[in-house]
Design a protein around this motif. Structure first.
Motif, PDB file in Angstrom:
ATOM      1  N   TYR A   1       0.926  -1.011  -0.171  1.00  0.00           N
ATOM      2  CA  TYR A   1       0.021  -0.110   0.130  1.00  0.00           C
ATOM      3  C   TYR A   1       0.727   1.219   0.191  1.00  0.00           C
ATOM      4  CZ  TYR A   1      -3.344   3.375   1.432  1.00  0.00           C
ATOM      5  OH  TYR A   1      -4.385   4.500   1.610  1.00  0.00           O
ATOM      6  N   ALA A   2       1.707   1.362   0.947  1.00  0.00           N
ATOM      7  CA  ALA A   2       2.687   2.616   0.886  1.00  0.00           C
ATOM      8  C   ALA A   2       3.495   2.761  -0.284  1.00  0.00           C
ATOM      9  CB  ALA A   2       3.366   2.416   2.272  1.00  0.00           C
ATOM     10  N   THR A   3       3.980   1.767  -0.701  1.00  0.00           N
ATOM     11  CA  THR A   3       4.683   1.663  -1.840  1.00  0.00           C
ATOM     12  C   THR A   3       3.992   2.486  -3.190  1.00  0.00           C
ATOM     13  OG1 THR A   3       6.141  -0.181  -1.652  1.00  0.00           O
ATOM     14  CG2 THR A   3       6.082   0.339  -3.659  1.00  0.00           C
ATOM     15  N   THR A   4       2.651   2.115  -3.111  1.00  0.00           N
ATOM     16  CA  THR A   4       1.688   2.626  -4.203  1.00  0.00           C
ATOM     17  C   THR A   4       1.691   4.131  -3.964  1.00  0.00           C
ATOM     18  OG1 THR A   4      -0.335   2.309  -3.313  1.00  0.00           O
ATOM     19  CG2 THR A   4       0.694   0.437  -4.780  1.00  0.00           C
ATOM     20  N   LYS A   5       1.425   4.508  -2.727  1.00  0.00           N
ATOM     21  CA  LYS A   5       1.357   5.991  -2.737  1.00  0.00           C
ATOM     22  C   LYS A   5       2.562   6.750  -2.724  1.00  0.00           C
ATOM     23  CE  LYS A   5      -2.899   5.116  -1.649  1.00  0.00           C
ATOM     24  NZ  LYS A   5      -3.955   5.602  -2.521  1.00  0.00           N
ATOM     25  N   VAL A   6       3.755   6.280  -2.468  1.00  0.00           N
ATOM     26  CA  VAL A   6       5.202   6.847  -2.645  1.00  0.00           C
ATOM     27  C   VAL A   6       5.082   7.057  -4.278  1.00  0.00           C
ATOM     28  CG1 VAL A   6       7.411   6.638  -2.499  1.00  0.00           C
ATOM     29  CG2 VAL A   6       6.041   5.973  -0.552  1.00  0.00           C
ATOM     30  N   ALA A   7       4.856   5.996  -5.031  1.00  0.00           N
ATOM     31  CA  ALA A   7       4.827   6.067  -6.476  1.00  0.00           C
ATOM     32  C   ALA A   7       3.921   7.017  -7.135  1.00  0.00           C
ATOM     33  CB  ALA A   7       4.732   4.710  -6.856  1.00  0.00           C
ATOM     34  N   ILE A   8       2.604   7.161  -6.586  1.00  0.00           N
ATOM     35  CA  ILE A   8       1.702   7.968  -6.827  1.00  0.00           C
ATOM     36  C   ILE A   8       1.995   9.354  -6.735  1.00  0.00           C
ATOM     37  CG2 ILE A   8      -0.674   8.895  -6.435  1.00  0.00           C
ATOM     38  CD1 ILE A   8      -1.492   5.790  -6.128  1.00  0.00           C
ATOM     39  N   ASN A   9       2.886   9.568  -5.740  1.00  0.00           N
ATOM     40  CA  ASN A   9       3.274  11.000  -5.429  1.00  0.00           C
ATOM     41  C   ASN A   9       4.235  11.553  -6.647  1.00  0.00           C
ATOM     42  OD1 ASN A   9       1.483  10.696  -3.149  1.00  0.00           O
ATOM     43  ND2 ASN A   9       3.256  11.036  -1.488  1.00  0.00           N
ATOM     44  N   GLY A  10       5.167  10.621  -6.819  1.00  0.00           N
ATOM     45  CA  GLY A  10       5.988  10.521  -7.820  1.00  0.00           C
ATOM     46  C   GLY A  10       5.575  10.935  -9.295  1.00  0.00           C
ATOM     47  N   LEU A  11       4.728  10.226  -9.609  1.00  0.00           N
ATOM     48  CA  LEU A  11       4.186  10.188 -10.812  1.00  0.00           C
ATOM     49  C   LEU A  11       3.375  11.466 -10.921  1.00  0.00           C
ATOM     50  CD1 LEU A  11       2.977   8.795 -13.341  1.00  0.00           C
ATOM     51  CD2 LEU A  11       1.027   7.942 -11.948  1.00  0.00           C
ATOM     52  N   THR A  12       2.697  12.045  -9.913  1.00  0.00           N
ATOM     53  CA  THR A  12       2.056  13.182  -9.835  1.00  0.00           C
ATOM     54  C   THR A  12       2.982  14.294 -10.110  1.00  0.00           C
ATOM     55  OG1 THR A  12       0.449  12.587  -8.452  1.00  0.00           O
ATOM     56  CG2 THR A  12       0.691  14.889  -8.674  1.00  0.00           C
ATOM     57  N   THR A  13       4.179  14.561  -9.568  1.00  0.00           N
ATOM     58  CA  THR A  13       5.321  15.373  -9.936  1.00  0.00           C
ATOM     59  C   THR A  13       5.641  15.479 -11.128  1.00  0.00           C
ATOM     60  OG1 THR A  13       6.077  15.446  -7.610  1.00  0.00           O
ATOM     61  CG2 THR A  13       7.200  16.318  -9.216  1.00  0.00           C
ATOM     62  N   ILE A  14       6.051  14.284 -11.638  1.00  0.00           N
ATOM     63  CA  ILE A  14       6.437  14.170 -13.260  1.00  0.00           C
ATOM     64  C   ILE A  14       5.187  14.602 -14.125  1.00  0.00           C
ATOM     65  CG2 ILE A  14       7.207  12.305 -14.949  1.00  0.00           C
ATOM     66  CD1 ILE A  14       8.482  10.700 -12.677  1.00  0.00           C
ATOM     67  N   MET A  15       3.892  14.183 -13.909  1.00  0.00           N
ATOM     68  CA  MET A  15       2.953  14.591 -14.853  1.00  0.00           C
ATOM     69  C   MET A  15       2.450  15.945 -14.766  1.00  0.00           C
ATOM     70  SD  MET A  15       0.370  11.206 -15.280  1.00  0.00           S
ATOM     71  CE  MET A  15      -0.436  11.952 -16.690  1.00  0.00           C
ATOM     72  N   ALA A  16       2.799  16.610 -13.544  1.00  0.00           N
ATOM     73  CA  ALA A  16       2.645  18.098 -13.481  1.00  0.00           C
ATOM     74  C   ALA A  16       3.688  18.815 -14.605  1.00  0.00           C
ATOM     75  CB  ALA A  16       2.702  18.595 -12.186  1.00  0.00           C
ATOM     76  N   ARG A  17       4.741  18.311 -14.250  1.00  0.00           N
ATOM     77  CA  ARG A  17       5.825  18.914 -15.313  1.00  0.00           C
ATOM     78  C   ARG A  17       5.325  18.868 -16.619  1.00  0.00           C
ATOM     79  NH1 ARG A  17      11.065  17.644 -11.338  1.00  0.00           N
ATOM     80  NH2 ARG A  17      10.464  18.901  -9.811  1.00  0.00           N
ATOM     81  N   GLU A  18       5.036  17.794 -17.072  1.00  0.00           N
ATOM     82  CA  GLU A  18       4.569  17.463 -18.539  1.00  0.00           C
ATOM     83  C   GLU A  18       3.582  17.946 -19.051  1.00  0.00           C
ATOM     84  OE1 GLU A  18       6.588  12.845 -18.431  1.00  0.00           O
ATOM     85  OE2 GLU A  18       4.629  13.106 -18.472  1.00  0.00           O
ATOM     86  N   LEU A  19       2.468  18.145 -18.368  1.00  0.00           N
ATOM     87  CA  LEU A  19       1.173  18.629 -18.467  1.00  0.00           C
ATOM     88  C   LEU A  19       1.039  20.060 -18.369  1.00  0.00           C
ATOM     89  CD1 LEU A  19      -0.981  15.636 -17.364  1.00  0.00           C
ATOM     90  CD2 LEU A  19      -0.266  16.007 -19.759  1.00  0.00           C
TER      91      LEU A  19
END
Length: 277
Positions: A179-197
């Motif tokens: 569970y926690a691993t998915t949430k850490v990864a979601i936080n990272g994905l969010t930062t990356i997509m914010a910069r891309e989009l």
């Protein structure tokens, strides 16, 4: 002078995992409807015998009940049984939304894997359980964000994606490896997509709740055990509600939140790193 959120007229929001009566998804869907959105609601189509007792007693109908509440607010609602962990189902959902409403402006990735069998040490977790949590929480967030961001980009009017994460990404407690691993990864994905989009005026943020009173935490006994946990770990002295989370989600989708992107915002009542004594 009155102050209210703006920017919701003729907008369409998609909220995944929105069918539970005591939840985070339902209040988010209702808050966006009250603000002026038409709302698409997704759920897994779980059988009635898997509903909590209070939902069964109330004659609850999952996303259909939430859709009725939204219609009573004067907004359009589209309930869809869909599996966020299936990329083909996600593409079918997108096509359905565009056919029904012609657009999508806000995506709230709230769907999450059922809590329970994953709360064991990593060395004792089955591969199937690991994959189930990853497929729903992380892959589901990616599939939904990927598909719906493309649609927002084609529309050319910007939009917002809000990923519901968790305080677990910060605590990294034992027995929460999947569970926690998915949430850490979601936080990272969010930062990356914010910069891309960002160049397409699409904002991407994380809202990370702490201890919230929902049916998801029904494995924690209410009464003395629950009250002691809240008193020990929450500075403000109460558990959160779905509305506490929904208010921030609505703000991040609004015109007032249009210069916020790439952020992880914890909504946890001032969670204490060590228990109060």
């Amino acid at each position: 002078m009155t102050y209210s959120l703006s920017g919701f007229t003729d907008k369409v929001a998609v909220v995944t995992g929105a069918g539970r009566m005591r939840s985070i998804g339902r209040p988010i869907a209702l808050a966006l409807a009250r603000a002026g959105c038409d709302v698409v609601l997704t759920g897994t189509g779980r059988p009635v015998n898997q509903y909590p007792q209070d939902e069964q007693a109330a004659g609850w109908r999952d996303i259909e009940s939430v859709a009725d509440e939204i219609r009573q607010l004067g907004r359009r609602a589209l309930p869809v049984v869909s599996d966020v962990s299936d990329p083909q189902a996600v593409e079918a959902l997108l096509a359905h939304v565009v056919e029904a409403f012609g657009r999508v402006d806000f995506l709230i990735n709230n769907a999450g894997a059922t809590r329970g069998g994953d709360r064991v040490p990593a060395t004792e977790m089955s591969i199937d359980t690991w994959r189930r949590v990853m497929d729903t929480n992380l892959n589901g967030t990616f599939y939904m964000s990927r598909a719906f961001a493309r649609q927002m980009g084609e529309q050319g009017q910007g939009g917002a994606i809000i990923n519901i994460s968790s305080l677990a990404a910060q605590l990294l407690a034992p027995d929460t490896s999947a569970y926690a691993t998915t949430k850490v990864a979601i936080n990272g994905l969010t930062t990356i997509m914010a910069r891309e989009l960002g160049p397409k005026k699409i904002r991407v943020n994380v809202v990370a709740p702490g201890i919230v009173e929902t049916s998801r935490l029904d494995d924690v006994p209410r009464g003395k055990v629950w009250d002691e946990m809240v008193a020990a770990y929450i500075a403000l002295g109460r558990a959160g509600t779905g509305d506490d989370i929904a208010h921030l989600v609505a703000f991040l989708c609004s015109e007032q939140g249009e210069w916020i992107s790439g952020q992880t915002i914890y909504v946890d009542g001032g969670h204490l790193p060590t228990p109060r004594r």
